[in-house]
Design a protein around this motif. Structure first.
Motif, PDB file in Angstrom:
ATOM      1  N   LYS A   1      19.750  42.258   5.693  1.00 24.70           N
ATOM      2  CA  LYS A   1      19.453  42.588   4.289  1.00 24.70           C
ATOM      3  C   LYS A   1      19.638  41.377   3.384  1.00 24.70           C
ATOM      4  O   LYS A   1      20.603  40.634   3.541  1.00 24.70           O
ATOM      5  CB  LYS A   1      20.402  43.712   3.842  1.00 24.70           C
ATOM      6  N   GLY A   2      18.721  41.176   2.483  1.00 23.94           N
ATOM      7  CA  GLY A   2      18.841  40.069   1.529  1.00 23.94           C
ATOM      8  C   GLY A   2      18.172  38.791   2.032  1.00 23.94           C
ATOM      9  O   GLY A   2      17.976  37.857   1.280  1.00 23.94           O
ATOM     10  N   TRP A   3      17.862  38.702   3.299  1.00 22.99           N
ATOM     11  CA  TRP A   3      17.195  37.513   3.831  1.00 22.99           C
ATOM     12  C   TRP A   3      15.685  37.667   3.666  1.00 22.99           C
ATOM     13  O   TRP A   3      15.185  38.787   3.612  1.00 22.99           O
ATOM     14  CB  TRP A   3      17.491  37.336   5.326  1.00 22.99           C
ATOM     15  N   THR A   4      15.005  36.536   3.622  1.00 22.89           N
ATOM     16  CA  THR A   4      13.538  36.666   3.548  1.00 22.89           C
ATOM     17  C   THR A   4      12.945  36.671   4.955  1.00 22.89           C
ATOM     18  O   THR A   4      13.417  35.959   5.846  1.00 22.89           O
ATOM     19  CB  THR A   4      12.893  35.502   2.752  1.00 22.89           C
ATOM     20  N   THR A   5      11.918  37.485   5.110  1.00 22.48           N
ATOM     21  CA  THR A   5      11.254  37.576   6.421  1.00 22.48           C
ATOM     22  C   THR A   5      10.607  36.230   6.726  1.00 22.48           C
ATOM     23  O   THR A   5       9.922  35.667   5.873  1.00 22.48           O
ATOM     24  CB  THR A   5      10.176  38.674   6.361  1.00 22.48           C
ATOM     25  N   PRO A   6      10.816  35.715   7.956  1.00 18.33           N
ATOM     26  CA  PRO A   6      10.199  34.417   8.277  1.00 18.33           C
ATOM     27  C   PRO A   6       8.673  34.537   8.294  1.00 18.33           C
ATOM     28  O   PRO A   6       8.140  35.624   8.573  1.00 18.33           O
ATOM     29  CB  PRO A   6      10.738  34.101   9.681  1.00 18.33           C
ATOM     30  N   PRO A   7       7.957  33.445   8.001  1.00 20.23           N
ATOM     31  CA  PRO A   7       6.485  33.521   7.933  1.00 20.23           C
ATOM     32  C   PRO A   7       5.859  33.893   9.274  1.00 20.23           C
ATOM     33  O   PRO A   7       4.805  34.517   9.330  1.00 20.23           O
ATOM     34  CB  PRO A   7       6.061  32.107   7.512  1.00 20.23           C
ATOM     35  N   VAL A   8       6.516  33.502  10.364  1.00 14.15           N
ATOM     36  CA  VAL A   8       6.005  33.924  11.684  1.00 14.15           C
ATOM     37  C   VAL A   8       7.172  34.479  12.497  1.00 14.15           C
ATOM     38  O   VAL A   8       8.304  34.009  12.353  1.00 14.15           O
ATOM     39  CB  VAL A   8       5.332  32.757  12.467  1.00 14.15           C
ATOM     40  N   PRO A   9       6.912  35.473  13.323  1.00 15.23           N
ATOM     41  CA  PRO A   9       8.001  35.995  14.150  1.00 15.23           C
ATOM     42  C   PRO A   9       8.455  34.933  15.158  1.00 15.23           C
ATOM     43  O   PRO A   9       7.632  34.162  15.643  1.00 15.23           O
ATOM     44  CB  PRO A   9       7.365  37.198  14.859  1.00 15.23           C
ATOM     45  N   SER A  10       9.735  34.880  15.413  1.00 12.79           N
ATOM     46  CA  SER A  10      10.234  33.842  16.330  1.00 12.79           C
ATOM     47  C   SER A  10       9.796  34.135  17.763  1.00 12.79           C
ATOM     48  O   SER A  10       9.499  35.280  18.120  1.00 12.79           O
ATOM     49  CB  SER A  10      11.760  33.802  16.273  1.00 12.79           C
TER      50      SER A  10
END
Ligand SMILES: O=C1C[C@@](O)(C(=O)O)C[C@@H](O)[C@@H]1O
Length: 717
Positions: free
Chosen positions: A236-245
């Protein structure tokens, strides 16, 4: 609601086993040879020649010839601390002995007789000064605690198997190993079909797909995972990365592969082509796509805009994965009649097993232009097949007309992957209206009247949007079957029980059906679609059902040259199993209860006395096709070999028991087998695989095993 479908395995209370000697006596075939093979002949018996018909049917079924050796090199399994069990499991699935080493330098030459395990921690040091080209390095990694392997470790290996312990592990491993060693070739199989579809899944998390995956994939020949649409959860509170790892993608792929037997298409779609993957770093695409090859994915989608060097490298390193070259044009100005279209195909074909070209269109005429383009590509002759459709509502017609890997959707998906996508049922309905898929009368002939099985077949026709009728007819007096076959709209039938190939009304028979001597399906010859004028062929689907069951948790070569035992009261009951085992190049097949004759008899030895049992090495596989009242007789053999058997090759533990008995039986051989350490399968698995094959023969459509198995009324696992 899907009806309960197939004969159920009934768990009857355990009865006392007859002694082994009684079991064999009771089964002595008249005139059986008492001088049965001694141990040396058991191990040195010539490999029986494959049935004359084998290669043809096997090719048609997409079955690679069973390799005696797994690969040209030593299979090295890299494992983590306390994960040594995976080395043993790999060896078991491959049917090889195993060992662990602290250094690979000890392995002087390529040696494919044993699987070698090495701790991940020791790998880098151990590779120094070692002949790398003679090794096939497979990194194995248990993702149980959500962790992922070190990138550098994965990159130093040829392949990587990510796993979770659990009921799917062995099956998933077998599928992975079969693919990377080229022992199953799903693409060869699909190439023989007149039409193929794939479902484009659009889930941000594969977990959401699992409850409906079976129904979602009815009518599909492959499942696409849209990697760019996966959304990695973050705290929670983190931004979703632009691509999944890659770690997340690996876990998602593993999950999907554990829940479908269909080949997977691994797609990383860029932003310009209706995807989410940023285009500023082509090397990132390479990294993900290369990893998909290492993970043993069947199809890897490579976009044409990627630099040629990347496309070339992926193609060169594809192993047994297939490359789908992908090109999308969203400009709205695309012209199928242009030179550009021809150039794009030529460029794509350089590094592709299938070329996919897709364009956004706004007029119906552009579908006709696409059909013309398709015909020009066909007329070129050689080269990879073309999968081409138009996007947008106006392009829907082309989605019905395309025959190679048509992308499809399903109402249960969260969204469509591209504008204008249709479902499998919609495509079939459209084809029917256009006169491309005429209505046919299909029959279940035998003792089917109102049985759940034929109701299930009807359900499948509905689900697939097929116009055909399905009627069950009891096999009546002589001549009744002929009258069905001459019906003006007769479009195929399946027969239970099967009939001899020599039966007068059976049309030409396939090579497999002739070798087995039995026809269980009458199908239109491939390429024909018009009832009334079509020619038919007698097929045997049962042997493929048996083979598919046998190779679910062992790779085909695990059977190579190893002893088998078949119990049956007649050759007819055993012949499909003999043929299936031969297609796996088993060694001597010992028979109990019948004496074989004819083309299938070569390499079979009747097993008649207690001495023979004692002298024969550990069989790798036992198949019982005994009638239910005699089913008990297999139990002493299962116990004997389960506990006492001498192993060959030494240290391999796997062994397979297949029970083909249906109906109210005596004893519970499956439970006995499982307790004695056999990997055991009942007739329900074979029936489900056979149904998959039957539907494919009759209507050319794929209904996945798990869907059929689910419909048989018993939970899958
Ligand atoms: O390439 C394709 C085809 C597609 O774009 C379509 O138009 O249906 C859908 C995509 O998911 C897939 O990767």
């Amino acid at each position: 609601m899907i009806p309960t479908a197939f004969p159920q395995h009934r768990a009857t209370p355990l009865l006392d086993d007859p002694p082994l000697s009684t079991a064999l006596k009771a089964q002595d075939p008249p005139g059986a040879n008492p001088n049965i093979a001694g141990p040396s002949s058991a191990t040195t018996t010539l490999s029986p020649a494959p049935p004359a018909s084998g290669p043809t049917d096997q090719t048609a079924a997409g079955i690679a010839a069973p390799a005696a050796a797994t690969a040209a090199g030593t299979v090295v399994i890299i494992y983590g601390q306390n994960q040594e069990h995976i080395v043993q499991l790999v060896a078991e699935v491959l049917g090889k002995p195993w060992t662990t080493e602290a250094s690979l330098g000890m392995l002087a030459r390529a040696n494919d007789t044993a699987v070698v395990g090495i701790l991940a921690h020791d790998l880098a040091r151990s590779l120094q000064g070692c002949e790398r080209s003679s090794l096939i390095l497979v990194n194995t990694y248990c993702v149980e605690n959500g962790s992922a392997p070190e990138d550098s470790l994965t990159e130093s290996c040829d392949y990587e198997f990510l796993y979770l312990r659990g009921p799917f592990l062995r099956r998933d491993l077998s599928r992975f190993l079969s693919l990377i060693f080229g022992q199953t070739r799903p693409h060869d199989d699909l190439r023989t079909k007149t039409r193929t579809n794939f479902i484009s899944t659009t889930f941000p998390d594969v977990h959401a797909a699992l409850p409906n995956l079976d129904i979602l994939s009815v009518g599909s020949d492959a499942v696409e995972i849209r990697v760019d649409l996966l959304v990695e959860p973050v705290p929670k509170g983190w931004t979703t990365p632009p691509v999944p790892s890659l770690k997340y993608v690996g876990q998602q792929l593993m999950l999907l592969r554990q829940h479908t037997e269909l080949p997977i298409i691994f797609t990383v779609r860029c932003t310009r082509e209706n995807g989410k993957f940023p285009m500023d770093d082509p090397a990132l695409f390479y990294k993900y796509l290369r990893r998909a090859i290492q993970w043993g994915v069947e199809y890897v989608d490579v976009e044409l805009w990627l630099p040629e060097e990347i496309r070339r490298q992926l193609f060169e390193k594809k192993g047994h994965s297939m490359i789908l070259s992908a090109f999308h044009d969203f400009s709205g100005t695309w012209k199928w009649t242009s030179e550009e279209a021809q150039r794009i195909f030529t460029e794509s074909a350089k590094y592709a097993d299938i070329v996919k070209m897709i364009a956004m269109v706004h007029t119906i005429e552009e579908n006709y232009e696409l059909e013309y383009f398709r015909s020009t590509i066909k007329s070129r002759g050689a080269g990879p097949p073309l999968s081409a459709v138009n996007m947008g509502q106006m392009g829907q017609l082309s989605r019905a007309l395309n025959t190679v890997f048509s992308p499809i959707t399903h109402p249960l998906l969260p969204m469509i992957a591209a504008p204008g996508q249709l479902t499998a049922a919609e495509i079939n309905e459209a084809l029917h209206i256009m006169g491309q898929l005429p209505k046919r009368e299909l029959y279940a002939i035998g003792s089917f009247r109102s049985t759940p099985h034929s109701m299930f077949m009807e359900k499948c026709l509905n689900e697939l949007g097929l116009p055909h009728n399905f009627t069950s007819v009891d096999r009546g007096p002589k001549g009744s079957m002929e009258s069905v076959l001459v019906q003006p709209h007769f479009g195929g039938a399946y027969l239970n029980p099967p009939v001899p190939t020599t039966t007068s009304f059976i049309p030409a028979a396939s090579d497999a059906a002739r070798a087995i001597g039995l026809v269980d399906t009458i199908a239109m010859t491939p390429g024909e679609a018009t009832p009334g004028t079509s020619r038919f062929i007698g097929e045997n689907a049962a042997w493929k059902g048996i083979r598919a069951t046998l190779t679910r948790e062992y790779v085909p070569s695990a059977y190579s040259s190893r002893a088998a035992i078949i119990l049956a009261s007649s050759q007819a009951d055993a012949s499909a199993a003999i043929f299936a085992l031969r297609s796996l190049a088993v060694g001597t097949i010992y028979t109990v209860g019948f004496k074989a004759s004819g083309p299938l008899a070569a390499g079979l030895e009747p097993f008649t006395s207690i001495q023979s049992v004692k002298r024969v090495e550990q069989p790798f596989v036992i198949v019982s096709a005994l009638p239910p009242e005699k089913s008990l007789l297999v139990q002493p053999l299962l116990r004997h070999y389960g506990v006492n058997g001498r192993c060959s090759p030494p240290c391999t533990r796997g062994r397979v028991y297949l029970d083909l008995t249906s109906g109210l039986r005596k004893g519970d051989p499956l439970a006995v087998a499982t307790r004695a350490g056999w990997t055991a399968y009942g007739v329900e698995d074979v029936s489900a695989w056979t149904t998959v094959e039957t539907l494919r023969l009759l209507v050319g459509q794929n209904v996945p095993f798990d869907f059929v198995r689910m419909a048989s009324g018993r939970p899958l696992f």
